[in-house]
Design an enzyme around this catalytic site. Sequence first.
Site, PDB file in Angstrom:
ATOM      1  N   TYR A  68      -2.711   0.399  -6.205  1.00  0.00           N
ATOM      2  CA  TYR A  68      -1.275   0.483  -5.922  1.00  0.00           C
ATOM      3  C   TYR A  68      -0.574  -0.834  -6.257  1.00  0.00           C
ATOM      4  O   TYR A  68       0.546  -0.839  -6.767  1.00  0.00           O
ATOM      5  CB  TYR A  68      -1.027   0.913  -4.464  1.00  0.00           C
ATOM      6  N   HIS A 125       7.601  12.308  -2.079  1.00  0.00           N
ATOM      7  CA  HIS A 125       6.263  11.703  -1.971  1.00  0.00           C
ATOM      8  C   HIS A 125       6.310  10.228  -1.608  1.00  0.00           C
ATOM      9  O   HIS A 125       5.343   9.495  -1.844  1.00  0.00           O
ATOM     10  CB  HIS A 125       5.477  11.931  -3.278  1.00  0.00           C
ATOM     11  N   CYS A 155      -3.578  -6.291  10.551  1.00  0.00           N
ATOM     12  CA  CYS A 155      -3.199  -6.929  11.811  1.00  0.00           C
ATOM     13  C   CYS A 155      -4.351  -7.850  12.197  1.00  0.00           C
ATOM     14  O   CYS A 155      -5.502  -7.396  12.280  1.00  0.00           O
ATOM     15  CB  CYS A 155      -2.963  -5.868  12.887  1.00  0.00           C
TER      16      CYS A 155
END
Length: 240
Positions: free
Chosen positions: A65, A118, A147
């Site tokens: 991505y 999407h 985190c």
Amino acid sequence: MRETVRGWVGEARHIAVLTGAGMSAESGVPTFRDAQTGLWAQFNPQDLATETAFRAHPQRVWDWYAHRREMIAGLQPNAGHVALAAFTVRHPGRLTLITQNVDGLHQRAGSDDTLALHGNLAEDRWLDMPRACCQAETIETGHPPRCPVCGNLRRPAVVWFGEHLPAAALEAAELAARNCELMLVVGTSGEVYPAAGLALTAHQCGARVVIVNPEATPLDGVAELCLREPAALCLPWLLA
Ligand code: BJW
């Protein structure tokens, strides 16, 4: 055939436009089902775009991505994106733009009200339900970021296979499909549901369906006409 469709565009009180990856092909974005290149050539996008793949290989999926984000940031909306945005300015309220694309190019062209089914490649969200410790200010950078307290991962804010589409956008898209007089289905393989089902809904509700795609698709059967042309060439002419 183009002339006929241009006539239908002129007549229709409400037009819905459903776009897919081919809409951005002339901007230089590879379509979802195109063979990938370089580092990613060995992977099938359909195997990367799932929560299962992300949980099994978070770094691989995150980096895929990140690679796509970087590529898209350097690209521009094409003449087709611009023509759609200009039409909505000239004819307020007459056209509903529904996209499966996560590249943000419709929005960058000025189509602010795009229904993005999407999600959005440029945004992240928490993978698991955020706890009190999951705060934007403390996110630890990484591939993916996390985190530092509970290890919850950030993930791209897109819709993967098996996930629900954003309810409000889907509802608005279904309403547009039911109410439109003309639906243009542009640059989608028509293989992914529920998005592809919008064309079937429009047809069942009496709308004319027109496909703009150089290749045949499974939705061609419900289309009155198929324009076998690239989107960036065809749309500016149809919507002029
Ligand atoms: C040009 C061109 C040029 C080239 N000009 N054209 C009913 C039946 C069967 C299965 C299902 C069903 N309902 C639901 C499903 C399951 C599944 C699904 O559809 N599977 C099928 C593959 C069989 N759907 C889902 O899982 C969806 N969720 C869901 O249904 O939730 C309900 C639920 C959940 C849980 C429990 C119970 C119910 C979610 C689907 C999410 C899709 N996500 C992706 C990834 C997004 C993130 C990312 O980008 O990484 O979205 S998959 C991928 O496909 C991406 C795209 O938006 C989407 C559509 O692809 P698109 O846009 O059509 O691209 P291509 O590459 O396929 O085609 C490009 C076309 O352009 C080609 O035709 C070219 O010819 C053309 N072209 N150049 C014009 N210049």
